[in-house]
Design a protein around this motif. Structure first.
Motif, short mmCIF file in Angstrom:
data_model
loop_
_atom_site.label_atom_id
_atom_site.label_comp_id
_atom_site.label_asym_id
_atom_site.label_seq_id
_atom_site.Cartn_x
_atom_site.Cartn_y
_atom_site.Cartn_z
N GLY A 85 0.79 -1.22 0.00
CA GLY A 85 0.00 0.00 0.00
C GLY A 85 0.83 1.27 0.00
O GLY A 85 0.30 2.37 0.03
N LEU A 86 2.15 1.13 -0.05
CA LEU A 86 3.02 2.31 -0.06
C LEU A 86 2.97 3.02 -1.40
O LEU A 86 3.13 4.24 -1.51
CB LEU A 86 4.45 1.83 0.22
N ARG A 87 2.79 2.23 -2.46
CA ARG A 87 2.74 2.79 -3.81
C ARG A 87 1.55 2.19 -4.53
O ARG A 87 1.04 1.13 -4.15
CB ARG A 87 4.01 2.42 -4.60
N SER A 88 1.14 2.86 -5.59
CA SER A 88 0.01 2.36 -6.37
C SER A 88 0.43 2.27 -7.82
O SER A 88 1.06 3.20 -8.35
CB SER A 88 -1.16 3.32 -6.17
N PHE A 89 0.11 1.16 -8.48
CA PHE A 89 0.57 0.92 -9.85
C PHE A 89 -0.63 0.84 -10.78
O PHE A 89 -1.68 0.32 -10.42
CB PHE A 89 1.35 -0.40 -9.88
N SER A 90 -0.46 1.34 -12.00
CA SER A 90 -1.51 1.16 -12.99
C SER A 90 -0.90 1.24 -14.38
O SER A 90 0.26 1.60 -14.53
CB SER A 90 -2.60 2.23 -12.84
N LEU A 91 -1.69 0.88 -15.39
CA LEU A 91 -1.24 1.01 -16.77
C LEU A 91 -2.01 2.14 -17.43
O LEU A 91 -3.20 2.32 -17.18
CB LEU A 91 -1.51 -0.29 -17.55
N ASP A 92 -1.32 2.88 -18.29
CA ASP A 92 -1.99 3.92 -19.05
C ASP A 92 -2.81 3.24 -20.15
O ASP A 92 -2.27 2.49 -20.95
CB ASP A 92 -0.92 4.84 -19.65
N LYS A 93 -4.10 3.51 -20.18
CA LYS A 93 -4.99 2.78 -21.10
C LYS A 93 -4.62 2.95 -22.56
O LYS A 93 -4.76 2.04 -23.36
CB LYS A 93 -6.42 3.29 -20.92
N VAL A 94 -4.15 4.15 -22.90
CA VAL A 94 -3.91 4.44 -24.31
C VAL A 94 -2.61 3.82 -24.82
O VAL A 94 -2.52 3.39 -25.95
CB VAL A 94 -3.89 5.98 -24.52
N SER A 95 -1.60 3.73 -23.95
CA SER A 95 -0.31 3.26 -24.44
C SER A 95 0.15 1.97 -23.79
O SER A 95 1.07 1.33 -24.26
CB SER A 95 0.75 4.32 -24.20
N GLY A 96 -0.48 1.59 -22.68
CA GLY A 96 -0.02 0.39 -21.97
C GLY A 96 1.23 0.64 -21.14
O GLY A 96 1.84 -0.28 -20.63
N ARG A 97 1.61 1.91 -20.99
CA ARG A 97 2.83 2.20 -20.23
C ARG A 97 2.54 2.24 -18.73
O ARG A 97 1.42 2.46 -18.31
CB ARG A 97 3.40 3.54 -20.69
N LYS A 98 3.61 2.02 -17.95
CA LYS A 98 3.44 1.91 -16.50
C LYS A 98 3.30 3.28 -15.86
O LYS A 98 3.98 4.23 -16.23
CB LYS A 98 4.66 1.20 -15.90
N CYS A 99 2.41 3.38 -14.88
CA CYS A 99 2.21 4.61 -14.12
C CYS A 99 2.30 4.27 -12.64
O CYS A 99 1.87 3.19 -12.23
CB CYS A 99 0.82 5.21 -14.38
#
Lengths: 282, 203
Positions: A85-99
């Protein structure tokens, strides 16, 4: 008979689509009913997922119940808690890049453990369990760090400090803060205010304190004196800067400091730092 | 000095350093004639020249193509056939016409002939060859994809698929249907459902 796209085996069509992008593959599903399964195939969506996804997901306790790579992709477009829970990860929908979004606990904030200066509390509008609120301080130093191996290569990223200003805030707008993005290869500075532009206040200032703002702006480094922008969820984001992620693995430091004003400030609530691809790219 | 050379060196550099085997740059085949090999072997008995075979490929319309083995094994399918011992006389390729097969062979030859992909000039030359190679009509492009898939030539499959992918990027479904002459066979209800699921891609 001339060869047509619809005559190719489904695997080949999926290979073609895996070389486009997530929005292109999603739009392709509407082309025809018989080609829809080619666009939904794992061959396509596996290519859009980051190759080191297992390594990142191993740092998460979340159970992802998915039956296909496409479902996995769209689930990851919502935030997944990582590192307890220290960090939150997601993918950018348009490019699939990591956020990534680093929570306030993941940042180094000077004197953040001193209850006289900063208080930690839960906030119902935040995705993290804790946010930190500034009670009163004269020198404010906030730093976040991220490793480029957690980001997508050959991408320009922007870093934003996510904040709210409480009703009883004071001194936040007297002087711009200095921002710095640095790594082994680059170092970029800029300046930013912590509050959005208040027209009325500015008019009042120009009547009575004509020189003061310019004097304060001269104290900090040369910069654009940016303003925060409002987000849909009620928080504001302050741009810290941009950086390019190349092939090499290195650490990137993102700093926001206000140490040149010497006046007291308080009432700033920090959720964390968001790192996402700069939006012009596809 | 010659004793330290292994067969790989001989294959690559022999036509540079051994002037008794002149190879004209315009010769259609890469390889040595049998008498040249015999002569060579008698002078250098410790070296082994193995890949000088030619393979005969037969297209679906009966035309035959003689290619160097090094070129033919760009295709993993053909490579496995040779290893399994099925390639004694000729290899039939019933799924590939002569028109497409000759293009595929042209591609493989060019990619085998360019060994130093690190050299900038060779890399630029190959890139421009690839760009011109795919400037063909849609029908030929799809036939090339089918051939590359059947013959299992990864680089050709990637190149041709990327070309089609670039024709799809950024287009609306209607534009894609028009480009590739595809019929919309959705029922209105189905189309509405799929559009709702993927609404984000249309913003």
């Amino acid at each position: 008979m001339a060869a047509r796209l619809s005559m190719l085996p489904e695997d080949c069509i999926s290979t073609v689509l895996s070389l486009t992008s997530p929005p292109d593959a999603s739009r392709f599903m509407l082309v025809s009913s018989s080609l829809r399964s080619a666009a939904e195939s794992d061959i396509v969506w596996d290519r859009f997922l980051p190759s080191d996804l297992p390594r990142i997901l191993s740092r998460s306790h979340t159970q992802l119940n998915v039956s296909s790579k496409k479902e996995l992709f769209f689930q990851l477009c919502g935030c997944i808690p990582i590192d307890g829970g220290l960090r939150s990860f997601s993918l950018d929908k348009v490019s699939g890049r990591k956020c990534w979004i680093l929570s306030a606990r993941a940042l180094s904030i000077s004197l953040s453990n001193e209850p006289n200066h900063w208080t930690w509390s839960a906030n119902s509008t935040s995705r993290f369990s804790e946010v930190v609120e500034l009670k009163t301080i004269s020198n404010m130093e906030i730093e976040g760090r991220i490793q480029t191996e957690d980001l997508s290569t050959n991408t320009t990223y922007s870093a934003y400090l996510i904040v709210k200003v409480s009703d009883h805030s004071f001194g936040l707008d007297a002087i711009p803060c200095e921002t710095l993005i640095s790594s082994r290869t680059c170092s970029v500075t800029n300046t930013t205010y912590l509050c959005p532009l208040d027209e009325q206040k500015q008019q009042f200032e120009s009547l009575f304190f004509t020189n003061r703002r310019q004097m304060m702006e001269k104290r900090v480094v040369e910069g654009e004196c940016q303003r925060p922008s409002k987000k849909a969820d009620g928080w504001m984001e302050i741009e810290i800067g941009e950086f390019f992620v190349g092939e090499k693995s290195e650490g990137v430091k993102m700093n926001l400091t206000e140490v040149k004003g010497q006046q007291l400030k308080g009432g700033l609530i920090i959720e964390g730092i968001e790192v996402r691809p700069k939006c012009e790219q596809l | 000095m010659l004793k330290n050379l292994n067969s790989k060196h001989i294959q690559r550099f022999s036509y540079k350093y051994l002037p008794q085997f002149p190879i004209s740059p315009n010769s259609p085949k890469l390889g040595f004639s049998r008498s040249q090999i015999a002569n060579y072997r008698s002078n250098f008995p410790t070296t082994i020249m193995s890949s000088s075979k030619t393979i005969v490929l037969r297209s679906s319309d009966g035309e035959t193509f003689e290619v160097d083995e090094a070129v033919a094994v760009e295709s993993q399918t053909i490579k496995h056939m040779i290893e399994d011992g099925c390639a004694d006389t000729s290899i039939p390729l019933p799924n590939v016409t002569s028109k497409i097969l000759s293009k595929v062979i042209e591609y493989c030859k060019k990619h085998v002939e360019t060994p130093n992909a690190d050299e900038k000039v060779a890399e630029e030359d190959l890139k421009s060859f690839d760009a011109d190679f795919v400037k063909v009509d849609q029908s030929t492009l799809f036939d090339l994809i089918l051939a590359a898939n059947y013959l299992n030539i990864k680089s050709l499959l990637d190149l041709t698929c990327q070309t089609v992918a670039d024709m799809i990027k950024g287009k609306t479904p209607e534009e894609i249907r028009k480009t590739f002459n595809i019929k919309n066979d959705f029922t209105p209800e189905e189309e509405e459902e799929v559009r709702r699921e993927n609404a984000w891609a249309f913003e």
